[in-house]
Design an enzyme around this catalytic site. Structure first.
Site, PDB file in Angstrom:
ATOM      1  N   ARG A  24      12.379   7.997  -5.448  1.00 50.20           N
ATOM      2  CA  ARG A  24      12.019   6.415  -5.750  1.00 50.20           C
ATOM      3  C   ARG A  24      12.467   6.008  -6.752  1.00 50.20           C
ATOM      4  O   ARG A  24      12.631   4.716  -7.065  1.00 50.20           O
ATOM      5  CB  ARG A  24      10.303   6.509  -5.760  1.00 50.20           C
ATOM      6  CG  ARG A  24       9.993   7.266  -7.040  1.00 50.20           C
ATOM      7  CD  ARG A  24       8.320   7.252  -7.131  1.00 50.20           C
ATOM      8  NE  ARG A  24       7.941   7.666  -8.303  1.00 50.20           N
ATOM      9  CZ  ARG A  24       6.600   7.540  -8.756  1.00 50.20           C
ATOM     10  NH1 ARG A  24       6.009   6.577  -8.211  1.00 50.20           N
ATOM     11  NH2 ARG A  24       6.565   7.918  -9.874  1.00 50.20           N
ATOM     12  N   HIS A  77       4.289   6.587   0.675  1.00 45.76           N
ATOM     13  CA  HIS A  77       3.121   6.136  -0.242  1.00 45.76           C
ATOM     14  C   HIS A  77       2.920   4.551   0.235  1.00 45.76           C
ATOM     15  O   HIS A  77       3.118   3.711  -0.698  1.00 45.76           O
ATOM     16  CB  HIS A  77       3.549   6.288  -1.639  1.00 45.76           C
ATOM     17  CG  HIS A  77       2.278   6.219  -2.740  1.00 45.76           C
ATOM     18  ND1 HIS A  77       1.287   5.481  -2.602  1.00 45.76           N
ATOM     19  CD2 HIS A  77       2.233   6.847  -3.993  1.00 45.76           C
ATOM     20  CE1 HIS A  77       0.488   5.545  -3.688  1.00 45.76           C
ATOM     21  NE2 HIS A  77       0.904   6.215  -4.405  1.00 45.76           N
ATOM     22  N   ASP A 123      -9.249   8.895  -4.438  1.00 42.67           N
ATOM     23  CA  ASP A 123      -7.861   9.574  -4.415  1.00 42.67           C
ATOM     24  C   ASP A 123      -8.041  10.964  -3.513  1.00 42.67           C
ATOM     25  O   ASP A 123      -8.826  12.031  -4.060  1.00 42.67           O
ATOM     26  CB  ASP A 123      -7.521   9.825  -5.884  1.00 42.67           C
ATOM     27  CG  ASP A 123      -6.137  10.530  -6.030  1.00 42.67           C
ATOM     28  OD1 ASP A 123      -5.352  10.759  -4.973  1.00 42.67           O
ATOM     29  OD2 ASP A 123      -5.628  10.483  -7.008  1.00 42.67           O
ATOM     30  N   ARG A 148       6.013  -0.681  -8.137  1.00 41.64           N
ATOM     31  CA  ARG A 148       4.537  -0.544  -7.796  1.00 41.64           C
ATOM     32  C   ARG A 148       4.311  -1.427  -6.610  1.00 41.64           C
ATOM     33  O   ARG A 148       4.319  -2.470  -6.362  1.00 41.64           O
ATOM     34  CB  ARG A 148       3.629  -0.856  -8.809  1.00 41.64           C
ATOM     35  CG  ARG A 148       2.184  -0.983  -8.689  1.00 41.64           C
ATOM     36  CD  ARG A 148       1.418   0.361  -8.391  1.00 41.64           C
ATOM     37  NE  ARG A 148       1.505   1.021  -9.875  1.00 41.64           N
ATOM     38  CZ  ARG A 148       0.935   2.330  -9.954  1.00 41.64           C
ATOM     39  NH1 ARG A 148       0.458   3.047  -8.946  1.00 41.64           N
ATOM     40  NH2 ARG A 148       0.943   2.820 -11.312  1.00 41.64           N
ATOM     41  N   GLU A 168      -1.481   6.939   3.231  1.00 42.41           N
ATOM     42  CA  GLU A 168      -0.136   7.857   3.259  1.00 42.41           C
ATOM     43  C   GLU A 168       0.090   8.902   4.186  1.00 42.41           C
ATOM     44  O   GLU A 168      -0.827   9.772   4.156  1.00 42.41           O
ATOM     45  CB  GLU A 168       0.320   8.258   1.754  1.00 42.41           C
ATOM     46  CG  GLU A 168      -0.146   7.193   0.620  1.00 42.41           C
ATOM     47  CD  GLU A 168      -0.069   7.811  -0.801  1.00 42.41           C
ATOM     48  OE1 GLU A 168       0.796   8.852  -0.853  1.00 42.41           O
ATOM     49  OE2 GLU A 168      -0.905   7.599  -1.531  1.00 42.41           O
TER      50      GLU A 168
END
Length: 281
Positions: free
Chosen positions: A80, A149, A194, A57, A251
């Site tokens: 990832r 990200h 978002d 994270r 991003e």
């Protein structure tokens, strides 16, 4: 005392450059730190687990070959949560760190294609370039979505603005993907944000009252802007209450129109971050 049963992650790699250093893990080809001009520029959650198979994270997770839940595979893809091969970049010009991921049995069980991916991280005095390249080594065409990200550290999300998207409509993922008209104002963060902005070509700027960061993209068509807000942050075990105040994700992404590669073809997408003097300095 019993030993920790979780497999250990490979040791991160460090590289010093004029004015700072970077640190990256072969696990996920994950950039963990960009320390530039006396300040850490990326956010890394103090509660991330660093456990094999679990995404880290913070920093810069590599999203490939699926963004979010836009497909049948794992959320945000497989890249990832796999260990990449470290490339020998000794003597490279410009200096940097590099990683490679190729298909293998475990990837083909999830995404049934052959491919080669590389991530190259190139720091400079006030600039950082992160480039993701994908080559189709499969006999069939492939399609994928991808993103870098990037978690940018900010002084306080309440005073943070993202400039350069004022004239773009966006999909509001926090409201079920509804299409929203251009805001005609910088992006502010008053609760969960978002958003997916399509066809973003101009440089963006992130300001938080203390610093100014310019963001440019190559190859990526879209921009994702995310901050979980207080409620969602508190519910995430690898984030925690109040941690949303310290970062914003901006991003470089190709989400709304998947990248299609014919056999043997290659694609590269990059994000370039530049520290600029803030007003009054």
């Amino acid at each position: 005392m019993a030993s920790d049963p979780r497999p250990s992650l490979p040791a991160p790699l460090c590289l010093e450059f004029d004015g700072g250093h970077i640190q990256a893990s072969p696990f996920g080809a994950h950039l963990l730190s960009w320390h530039c001009l006396g300040r850490e520029r990326l956010y890394l959650s103090p509660h991330t687990s660093f456990g094999a198979g679990k995404a880290i994270r913070g920093g810069v997770p590599v999203i490939f070959p699926q963004f979010g839940e836009r497909g049948d595979g794992p959320r945000h893809g497989i890249a990832r949560t796999l260990t990449w091969e470290t490339l020998d970049t000794a003597g490279a010009v410009p200096p940097g760190l590099g990683f490679r991921l190729g298909d293998r049995e475990e990837t083909r069980r999830i995404w049934p294609y052959r491919f080669e991916a590389e991530l190259n991280i190139e720091p400079a005095a006030q600039r950082l370039r992160i480039a993701l390249s994908v080559r189709n080594t499969d006999p069939n065409p492939i399609q994928f979505t991808a993103a870098l990200h990037t978690y940018l550290r900010v002084a306080d999300i309440a005073g943070t603005l993202v400039h350069g998207l004022e004239d773009r409509s966006y999909l509001d993922s926090a409201r079920g993907g509804v299409l929203c008209p251009p805001s005609d104002a910088p992006v502010r963060f008053e609760g969960e944000v978002d958003r997916i902005y399509a066809d973003t070509r101009q440089p963006l700027r992130v300001t938080d009252g203390e610093q100014l960061l310019r963001l440019e993209a190559e190859g990526f068509a879209d921009t994702v802007v995310w901050n979980p807000g207080a409620e969602l942050a508190a519910s995430l075990g690898d984030l925690g209450a109040g941690e949303h105040r310290h970062f914003v994700c901006v991003e470089a992404a190709s989400v709304l129109q998947p990248v299609r590669l014919e056999p043997g073809a290659a694609w590269t997408g990059a994000q370039i971050l530049t520290v600029e003097p803030s007003a009054g300095h």
